[in-house]
Design a protein around this motif. Structure first.
Motif, PDB file in Angstrom:
ATOM      1  N   GLU A  25      -4.175   1.363  10.874  1.00 48.41           N
ATOM      2  CA  GLU A  25      -4.549  -0.043  10.960  1.00 48.41           C
ATOM      3  C   GLU A  25      -3.465  -0.866  10.277  1.00 48.41           C
ATOM      4  O   GLU A  25      -3.216  -0.735   9.079  1.00 48.41           O
ATOM      5  CB  GLU A  25      -5.896  -0.280  10.282  1.00 48.41           C
ATOM      6  N   LYS A  26      -2.801  -1.712  11.027  1.00 46.92           N
ATOM      7  CA  LYS A  26      -1.678  -2.480  10.512  1.00 46.92           C
ATOM      8  C   LYS A  26      -2.130  -3.433   9.417  1.00 46.92           C
ATOM      9  O   LYS A  26      -3.172  -4.075   9.523  1.00 46.92           O
ATOM     10  CB  LYS A  26      -1.008  -3.265  11.642  1.00 46.92           C
ATOM     11  N   ILE A  27      -1.327  -3.501   8.357  1.00 44.43           N
ATOM     12  CA  ILE A  27      -1.630  -4.369   7.224  1.00 44.43           C
ATOM     13  C   ILE A  27      -0.809  -5.646   7.352  1.00 44.43           C
ATOM     14  O   ILE A  27       0.414  -5.600   7.492  1.00 44.43           O
ATOM     15  CB  ILE A  27      -1.313  -3.669   5.896  1.00 44.43           C
ATOM     16  N   TYR A  28      -1.483  -6.769   7.328  1.00 45.58           N
ATOM     17  CA  TYR A  28      -0.822  -8.067   7.360  1.00 45.58           C
ATOM     18  C   TYR A  28      -0.915  -8.670   5.963  1.00 45.58           C
ATOM     19  O   TYR A  28      -1.925  -9.269   5.587  1.00 45.58           O
ATOM     20  CB  TYR A  28      -1.498  -9.004   8.373  1.00 45.58           C
ATOM     21  N   GLN A  29       0.144  -8.485   5.188  1.00 45.59           N
ATOM     22  CA  GLN A  29       0.118  -8.971   3.815  1.00 45.59           C
ATOM     23  C   GLN A  29       0.375 -10.471   3.771  1.00 45.59           C
ATOM     24  O   GLN A  29       1.272 -10.990   4.434  1.00 45.59           O
ATOM     25  CB  GLN A  29       1.166  -8.255   2.963  1.00 45.59           C
ATOM     26  N   ARG A  30      -0.404 -11.134   2.982  1.00 43.04           N
ATOM     27  CA  ARG A  30      -0.265 -12.580   2.819  1.00 43.04           C
ATOM     28  C   ARG A  30       0.832 -12.874   1.800  1.00 43.04           C
ATOM     29  O   ARG A  30       0.931 -12.212   0.766  1.00 43.04           O
ATOM     30  CB  ARG A  30      -1.587 -13.179   2.353  1.00 43.04           C
ATOM     31  N   GLY A 212      10.536  -0.794   7.398  1.00 41.96           N
ATOM     32  CA  GLY A 212      10.042  -1.681   8.440  1.00 41.96           C
ATOM     33  C   GLY A 212       8.753  -1.218   9.094  1.00 41.96           C
ATOM     34  O   GLY A 212       7.886  -2.048   9.402  1.00 41.96           O
ATOM     35  N   TRP A 213       8.601   0.091   9.285  1.00 39.20           N
ATOM     36  CA  TRP A 213       7.454   0.597  10.036  1.00 39.20           C
ATOM     37  C   TRP A 213       6.467   1.389   9.173  1.00 39.20           C
ATOM     38  O   TRP A 213       5.265   1.121   9.204  1.00 39.20           O
ATOM     39  CB  TRP A 213       7.953   1.479  11.186  1.00 39.20           C
ATOM     40  N   LEU A 214       6.967   2.361   8.430  1.00 40.84           N
ATOM     41  CA  LEU A 214       6.040   3.202   7.666  1.00 40.84           C
ATOM     42  C   LEU A 214       5.437   2.460   6.471  1.00 40.84           C
ATOM     43  O   LEU A 214       4.244   2.567   6.204  1.00 40.84           O
ATOM     44  CB  LEU A 214       6.769   4.466   7.189  1.00 40.84           C
ATOM     45  N   ARG A 215       6.246   1.781   5.725  1.00 40.44           N
ATOM     46  CA  ARG A 215       5.802   0.952   4.608  1.00 40.44           C
ATOM     47  C   ARG A 215       4.839   1.679   3.675  1.00 40.44           C
ATOM     48  O   ARG A 215       5.203   2.613   2.985  1.00 40.44           O
ATOM     49  CB  ARG A 215       5.178  -0.349   5.139  1.00 40.44           C
TER      50      ARG A 215
END
Length: 468
Positions: A25-30, A212-215
């Motif tokens: 589940e992709k994380i969208y950090q604020r 960029g991808w694994l983070r």
């Protein structure tokens, strides 16, 4: 450490069963700013500055930091190390390990949150994502949109900047192992060997993929530190904590509402702490292995507390004992033990490095004959001396032999060694037969520099004579 002193660490911040093969589940950090994030910005720029500028520094007319593998020379400013000096690297790794143990026992995963290369590069990549695609809600909306020219331009801009940064990261890394100025010139003129292209491509892909991808996947699943940190934590370790007693029960309310009248705690359940977390956890669920101690949730929560005119510190750096009202012990046996070991190891390392003699001597006896008798009836032994100048300056050496009375050494004059040169010197020792008291006599070879008298090394060997 007894079970009573251990901290309960939850996995993934949830009691739900997690399928290891489920889709990520992709994380969208604020994006946010705050006291601790400003500190992170400083540490990140310092870390990147040291890394990218390191190979460009000049020292005594050469690259200041260069690990020259083909020549087997490792230059670190005024020091030159050789493969024989591997002990120093092993010692340094031991110091780094105990330093990590010490810092973790005192302040948790502060290394991960502020200076770990994975965190540093990931944060930089996420900042590029922020300036090209916008903040959290804009990125969510952008990913949900169908493809368009605007979306393609934003995505292309982000990935292009990622690849540029990844390439310069790879170029700098290779520049630590090859003269960086020559590498830049060869790259500019497309005069680079296949192996150099391979390593540039390899580290570019690794940086691009990891940052960029694994983070957060690297921190959660690939890095073993998240798993064994629990053995170094105790109830006096400084960690990111949520004050459950003050915050619960959580619930939304108006700014003008009194929490006591609503029978609510200070937490308004805005989930800002979750939105700013780079690993996507909810710190309110307790300490979790995914937490890297970056304090993003602290800055986010403090900003909400300021807006609500509540006291700061609902989420803060604290200890388990402090949260429940017990006394925190900063000085405790494990901290003292780590500190003493670090002092001893660091002191020993500094002494070893600064007292090392950058001169190496190996003595090889002539294997063709144990001894020989010359025309005068004297006994001769032949030795081959391997003298290595491990300094960055040319040296003139004297060879002195001792240990046997009335010995006549035949030593070549003007023993001159260029920086890093390995000399082969043949020495013949001659002794009258009547001077030999026994067949096997211990002798000593001393090599001393005329240029720098402090450089002196002594090795022993044997002088052999005939049987009685």
């Amino acid at each position: 450490m007894t079970d009573a002193n251990k901290i309960a660490i939850k996995d993934a911040g949830s009691n739900e069963q997690i399928d290891l093969y489920q889709k990520r589940e992709k994380i969208y950090q604020r994006h946010l700013s705050g006291f601790f994030q400003n500190i992170r910005v400083i540490t990140i720029w310092i870390t990147l500055g040291v890394y990218f500028l390191g190979p460009w520094l000049t020292w005594d007319g050469r690259q200041g930091v260069l690990f020259d593998l083909p020549e087997r020379k490792f230059y670190i400013f005024w020091f030159t190390f050789w493969p024989q000096d591997f002990l120093y690297l092993a010692w340094l790794l031991i110091i780094a390990a105990f330093a990590l143990f010490f810092v973790t026992a005192v302040a948790g995963r502060i290394w991960c949150g502020y200076t770990c290369p994975q965190t540093v590069w990931t944060t930089f990549f996420m900042w590029i994502e922020y300036i090209t695609e916008g903040d959290r809600h804009q990125r969510i909306r952008l990913d949900a949109q169908p493809w368009s020219v605007s979306k393609a331009i934003k995505k292309l801009s982000k990935h292009s900047l990622w690849l540029i940064l990844a390439f310069f990261t790879a170029f700098t890394f290779v520049g630590y192992f090859a003269p960086v100025r020559e590498l830049w010139s060869d790259l500019y003129h497309f005069n680079v060997s296949g192996w150099v292209w391979f390593w540039l491509a390899f580290f570019t892909v690794c940086t691009y993929s990891n940052a960029g991808w694994l983070r957060e996947q690297v921190c959660i699943y690939m890095c073993p530190y998240a798993r064994f940190q629990t053995v170094m934590f105790d109830r006096d370790t400084l960690i990111v904590t949520y004050d459950e007693k003050r915050g619960e029960p959580r619930g939304a309310r108006k700014k003008t509402a009194e929490p006591e009248q609503l029978e609510l705690g200070s937490c308004i359940n805005c989930k800002m702490c979750v939105q700013v977390c780079p690993t996507g956890i909810d710190i309110r669920n307790g300490l979790q292995i995914e937490c890297i101690g970056c304090a993003a949730c602290i800055d986010a929560c403090d900003s909400i507390m300021d807006q609500m005119e509540y006291p700061r510190g609902l989420i803060r750096y604290s200890t388990e004992n402090a949260i429940v009202g017990d006394k925190t012990r900063i000085v405790r046996p494990r901290i003292v033990a780590y500190a003493l070991l670090l002092v001893i190891l660091c002191g020993s390392f500094v002494y070893m490095v600064f007292s090392r003699v950058p001169l190496e001597l190996d003595i090889i006896r002539d294997r063709n004959a144990l001894f020989r008798e010359n025309w005068e009836g004297h006994i001769e032994n032949v030795y081959t001396l391997k003298i290595m100048n491990k300094t960055q300056l040319a040296q003139n050496y004297d060879v002195i032999v001792s240990g046997l009375n009335n010995m006549v050494p035949h030593i070549p004059g003007n023993i001159h060694a260029r920086p890093g040169e390995l000399l082969t010197v043949t020495v013949t020792l001659e002794v009258a037969l009547e001077e030999l008291e026994k067949r096997n006599t211990t002798i000593y070879f001393t090599v001393k520099s005329n240029t720098q008298p402090s450089q002196e090394v002594t090795e022993e060997s044997r002088f052999l004579g005939p049987f009685e």
